[in-house]
Enzyme design. Structure first.
Site, short mmCIF file in Angstrom:
data_model
loop_
_atom_site.label_atom_id
_atom_site.label_comp_id
_atom_site.label_asym_id
_atom_site.label_seq_id
_atom_site.Cartn_x
_atom_site.Cartn_y
_atom_site.Cartn_z
CB SER A 1 -3.11 59.56 27.24
OG SER A 1 -4.31 60.20 27.67
CE1 TYR B 1 -6.01 55.42 25.15
CE2 TYR B 1 -6.18 57.21 26.74
CZ TYR B 1 -5.84 56.75 25.48
OH TYR B 1 -5.34 57.64 24.55
#
Length: 262
Positions: free
Chosen positions: A154, A167
């Site tokens: 990400s 995350y």
């Protein structure tokens, strides 16, 4: 271990591919891209069997399989790889796409919710990826003709995720894991790479792309839009190809110039 000259060439098509978290969104786009390439795909799901069956039904070609597993459980992660290898007669490519991403902003989250969020993110995003990679690599090594592992990371690993810190942290760890595996597995002709997508459009985030919030998100990129899942899937397909061995160890930014790192 066979010498480089004895290792058969890594195939460009007709491969056996396990895609984790393939019930919808990017996972579905990944499964479809490999199936269109002529590969056979093991479609993994964690909690959405009906959506996963829709993914399976959408795949062109034959020989695809549907498999469920809770990747927070190491035993189930190992069983998933074993079941995929049995159904496909081996594994040539693993795509680690499964992940959780629940909000837990530090200023507004209780300690109990905070610790639960971190434990869940670490168990699925990081340890699930590590366990699948270990088990898939073992089978690739035994087969002796190399393989590919591609991790879905990400942009948030670099720019931060203020409402989803676990995350962002686990995706940064996934990038680092991929680089360690790239070095460790290169002698076995297994290439390992990661992609770091920015915002891309799926049904899960459709509500965020409406109104002023959507305009702000699209405005992060000079292209004035967000990515489509197929754009991420196409990059993963290339990283899984014979041509991409020399890209092993890379973390490929796929964010439309919305975040530039040095």
């Amino acid at each position: 271990m066979p010498s480089e000259a004895e290792v058969p060439p890594f195939p460009a098509t007709g491969r056996r591919v396990l895609v984790s978290g393939a019930s919808r969104g990017l996972g579905r786009a990944l499964a479809q891209a490999f199936a269109r390439n002529g590969d056979r795909v093991a479609v993994h799901y964690g909690t959405r069997p009906e959506a996963a069956r829709e993914t399976l039904a959408s795949l062109p070609g034959e020989g695809h399989v549907l498999l469920g597993a809770d990747l927070a459980d190491p035993g189930q992660a190992a069983r998933l790889v074993a079941d995929a290898a049995a159904a496909l007669d081996g594994i040539d490519v693993l795509v680690n796409n499964a992940a959780v991403n629940t909000p837990h902003p530090p200023a507004g989250t209780s300690f109990a919710e905070w610790t639960a969020a971190w434990q869940q993110h670490i168990a699925v995003n990081l340890l699930g990826t590590a366990h699948l990679s270990h088990q898939a690599a073992q089978r690739m090594i035994e087969r002796g003709r190399g393989g590919r592992i591609v991790n879905i990371g990400s942009r948030g690993a670099f720019r931060g995720e203020p409402d989803h810190p676990a995350y962002g942290a686990t995706k940064a760890a996934v990038h680092a894991l991929g680089q360690s595996l790239a070095v460790a597995l290169a002698p076995h002709a297994i290439a390992v790479a990661s992609v770091a997508p920015g915002f891309f459009e799926t049904e899960r985030v459709a509500h965020r792309l409406a109104g002023a919030q959507g305009e702000a998100i699209r405005g992060q990129s000079p292209y004035g839009r967000v990515a489509q899942p197929t754009e991420i899937a196409d990059a993963v397909l290339w990283l899984s190809s014979p041509a991409a061995q020399w890209a092993s160890g890379t973390v490929l930014d796929l964010n439309g110039a919305s975040y530039l790192r040095t």
